[in-house]
Design a protein around this motif. Structure first.
Motif, short mmCIF file in Angstrom:
data_model
loop_
_atom_site.label_atom_id
_atom_site.label_comp_id
_atom_site.label_asym_id
_atom_site.label_seq_id
_atom_site.Cartn_x
_atom_site.Cartn_y
_atom_site.Cartn_z
N THR A 1 0.86 -1.27 0.09
CA THR A 1 0.09 -0.02 0.06
C THR A 1 0.91 1.41 0.11
OG1 THR A 1 -2.16 -1.05 1.12
CG2 THR A 1 -1.73 1.35 1.58
N LEU A 2 1.88 1.37 0.83
CA LEU A 2 2.71 2.51 1.07
C LEU A 2 3.54 2.80 -0.27
CD1 LEU A 2 4.20 2.37 4.58
CD2 LEU A 2 2.49 3.75 3.53
N LEU B 1 2.63 1.70 -3.43
CA LEU B 1 1.67 2.10 -4.67
C LEU B 1 0.96 3.51 -4.23
CD1 LEU B 1 -0.07 -1.26 -5.21
CD2 LEU B 1 1.22 -0.05 -6.81
N PHE B 2 0.76 3.87 -3.04
CA PHE B 2 0.31 5.09 -2.45
C PHE B 2 1.30 6.18 -3.02
CE2 PHE B 2 -0.76 8.10 0.75
CZ PHE B 2 -1.85 8.38 0.44
N MET C 1 3.63 6.14 -5.23
CA MET C 1 3.79 6.25 -6.58
C MET C 1 2.62 7.08 -7.47
SD MET C 1 5.52 2.46 -7.79
CE MET C 1 5.26 2.81 -9.56
N TYR C 2 1.56 6.39 -6.77
CA TYR C 2 0.47 6.79 -7.66
C TYR C 2 -0.69 7.80 -7.11
CZ TYR C 2 1.79 3.17 -10.78
OH TYR C 2 2.37 2.43 -11.77
N THR C 3 -0.11 8.23 -5.94
CA THR C 3 -1.08 9.64 -5.16
C THR C 3 -0.22 10.72 -4.63
OG1 THR C 3 -2.69 7.97 -4.45
CG2 THR C 3 -2.54 10.16 -3.32
N LEU C 4 1.03 10.15 -3.97
CA LEU C 4 1.71 11.29 -3.17
C LEU C 4 2.62 11.85 -4.33
CD1 LEU C 4 2.87 10.02 0.34
CD2 LEU C 4 0.92 11.58 -0.19
N TYR C 5 3.55 11.05 -4.93
CA TYR C 5 4.38 11.64 -5.84
C TYR C 5 3.62 12.65 -6.94
CZ TYR C 5 7.35 12.24 -10.24
OH TYR C 5 7.74 12.66 -11.13
N PRO C 6 2.50 12.00 -7.71
CA PRO C 6 1.72 12.71 -8.73
C PRO C 6 1.20 14.13 -8.08
CG PRO C 6 1.19 10.72 -8.71
CD PRO C 6 1.97 10.62 -7.50
#
Lengths: 289, 306
Positions: free
Chosen positions: B24-25, B27-28, B30-35
């Motif tokens: 979860t950490l 993917l989260f 990569m696909y939420t925090l970074y974007p």
């Protein structure tokens, strides 16, 4: 005795439905017809020739029914490929989402540890941010990592993000499960992984079913991510993207499009018919949280 | 009270905990925090395309240009007008339907619920393609029916292709598509009203309207607030349907903010990534504001209950 009485009352009611019941039924039927009409039209058009669609007006029953549109959609318009892509992408996404949400939900429910508050806060805060906002960096990052135009890249993007609803559904479930179960397991010598895999996970049936259904609906119907992830790789297109490409093609094939559309929605409609309960609980969950 | 249900042990198994959190950490991030961070960063640069080199920091220039851009202001206005048309319609119609379907003596509940749910199950890409056919001015059934009903002002109009009718038409299609979702929200809310309350009121001689007004409405208000917010946030993210129905046209009449972002980033012959990112950042920020307002409204409603 008691049940006999209530049946008797039931029958007497059924004999003479009140005006209100009849009026509401007719009202609902009319409205429902409006809702289903596009599907009926599509179904009927998929058995017509393109000429017949243009000349038939409001007539729904095909004069010369033909299956050829399904053949054209399946083979010539490549919906056989798109269908398989959708199946693989969706199945893989479901596996990843169930795995990551059940594991993270489990530790968030069972343990106090450093960083727990922060992780939960970040998940909640970002819950509502629209995908559109994050699309550009997601594509650029995937490109730099060589994941753009690959199946695995698309699957990771679909299974990525917060998946907050499912994570917290698992967390809520594990919190309500008696912790004595795990403690008993530990006394019997089961380790962390054993306790999770063979004691707790098997109990999550309904939650997992709801998660599978929600993810199925999200991944099967997702349009934006497959669109940008398959710009330069037509072989990976999923059904929604294939549908758009088909409709924007040089040849306008109305009945072919209708057949393709029906093929695309058949799996999810079937899933709904058999697992209605979980669709409803998944969607109703949004207002209960 | 929060239930204390964490395992008591001498040693917290940190290794396992972080292993379980890792998927979860990662993917989260990569696909939420970074974007989120990257969107803000791009918006402060002059990046034009994905292959741009020598990207320079330009401060708030993109934001200044954005708010001077009549097309961006148009997309805000389109999103706003779409909200005003579509949200009340979906909200009220689904409530009325839910009241009917929640009625004990209503016949065919499951059947009707399934019918209204069919469009929810169908991806926007397909809804778009099908409605382009159904709303086709020469062969589509809608124009044929308008003609038969002698509504000449609309009968020969391409409802999706006309500058004045395109946005209301997309709003109708959107309400049609998502009504079943709201219906489930409302039914779940109505079912949280305990049956005993109805019974008690009925024994006291209350009629249906009194019942509804004095028992159901007060209990429904907190749910109504949540349903309204969910509906608004759905309506703001109308991207998929717009892209397939009209692609923002005719002449930007249906170009919502997300379509605007998409056009500048992915559809333009010379993409403007930084500019689109600035629009995305503004959009995301406005969206978060709505969520904050929801939290405040929720808290206010809860305080009112006590």
């Amino acid at each position: 005795m008691n049940s006999k009485m209530s049946t008797a009352i039931g029958i007497s009611r059924r004999k003479r439905p009140s005006a209100g019941v009849v009026i509401s039924f007719i009202l609902l039927l009319g409205l429902a017809l409006l809702w289903v009409y596009p599907f009926i039209w599509m179904f009927s058009a998929s058995f017509k020739s393109n000429q017949a669609i243009l000349s038939d007006g409001l007539r729904l029953l095909p004069r010369e029914p033909t299956f050829s549109a399904y053949g054209r959609a399946w083979n010539e318009a490549h919906f056989n490929v798109y269908f398989l892509n959708s199946v693989i992408t969706t199945a893989a996404t479901i596996v990843i989402v169930v795995l990551r949400c059940s594991t993270s939900g489990y530790v968030l429910a069972m343990y106090d540890f450093r960083g727990k508050k922060l992780i939960e806060a970040m998940l909640i805060v970002t819950f509502f941010i629209p995908t559109g906002t994050m699309l550009i960096p997601t594509v650029l990052m995937s490109k730099n990592m060589g994941l753009l135009n690959t199946r695995i890249g698309l699957i990771l993007a679909l299974a990525g993000g917060g998946q907050v609803a499912s994570t917290f559904m698992y967390k809520g479930f594990f919190q309500q499960t008696p912790r004595e179960l795990v403690e008993a397991g530990e006394i019997d010598g089961a380790g962390f992984l054993r306790c999770f895999l063979s004691i707790m996970l098997p109990l999550t049936g309904p939650i997992t079913a709801t998660t599978v259904i929600l993810t199925f609906m999200g991944a099967w119907n997702n349009f934006m991510l497959p669109l940008v992830f398959t710009f330069s790789n037509a072989a990976l297109r999923t059904l929604p993207v294939g549908m758009m490409v088909f409709s924007k093609g040089d040849m306008v094939d109305y009945s072919g499009q209708c057949a393709a559309a029906l093929l695309s929605i058949a799996p999810i409609v079937l899933a709904y018919v058999f697992c209605q309960k979980y669709f409803v609980s998944g969607i109703a969950g949004a207002i209960k949280s | 009270m929060k239930r204390i249900n964490t395992l008591k042990r001498h040693r917290t198994p940190y290794g396992w905990i972080y292993l379980f959190l890792a998927p979860t950490l990662i993917l989260f991030s990569m696909y939420t925090l970074y974007p989120i961070g990257a969107t803000v960063w791009y918006s402060l640069t002059n990046m034009r395309s994905f292959t741009s080199r020598n990207i320079a920091f330009v401060g708030l220039a993109n934001y200044r240009a954005l708010f001077a851009d009549s097309q961006f202001l148009n997309s805000l206005s389109v999103t706003g007008r779409f909200l005003l048309m579509a949200v009340p319609a979906r909200f009220v119609l689904s409530l009325l339907l839910a009241l009917l379907l929640n009625w004990k003596r209503c016949m065919g509940k499951t059947f009707f619920r399934t019918m209204f749910f069919l469009p929810v199950l169908t991806t926007s890409a397909i809804i778009g393609v099908v409605f382009i056919m159904i709303l086709d001015p020469t062969m589509g059934p809608v124009n044929i029916i308008l003609n038969r009903l002698n509504i000449q002002s609309l009968a020969s109009v391409s409802l999706l292709g006309n500058f004045n009718t395109a946005l209301p038409t997309t709003a109708i299609v959107w309400v049609w598509k998502w009504l079943g979702n709201s219906l489930i929200y409302w039914i779940a809310s109505l079912q949280s009203v305990p049956d005993e309350l109805y019974e008690a009121a009925r024994i006291d001689g209350a009629n249906s309207w009194q019942l509804f007004k004095s028992i159901v409405v007060p209990l429904l208000i907190p749910f109504a607030v949540i349903i309204l917010i969910l509906t608004v946030s759905d309506a703001i993210r109308v991207f998929n349907l717009m892209l397939t129905l009209t692609n923002g046209g005719p002449f930007f009449a249906t170009e919502t903010v997300e379509v605007f972002i998409y056009r500048h980033a992915f559809q333009a012959s010379s993409p403007r990534m930084a500019y689109a990112s600035a629009a995305a950042a503004v959009f995301g920020f406005a969206f978060m504001m709505i969520v904050v307002i929801q939290r405040i409204a929720n808290a206010a409603v809860k305080r009112g209950e006590q």
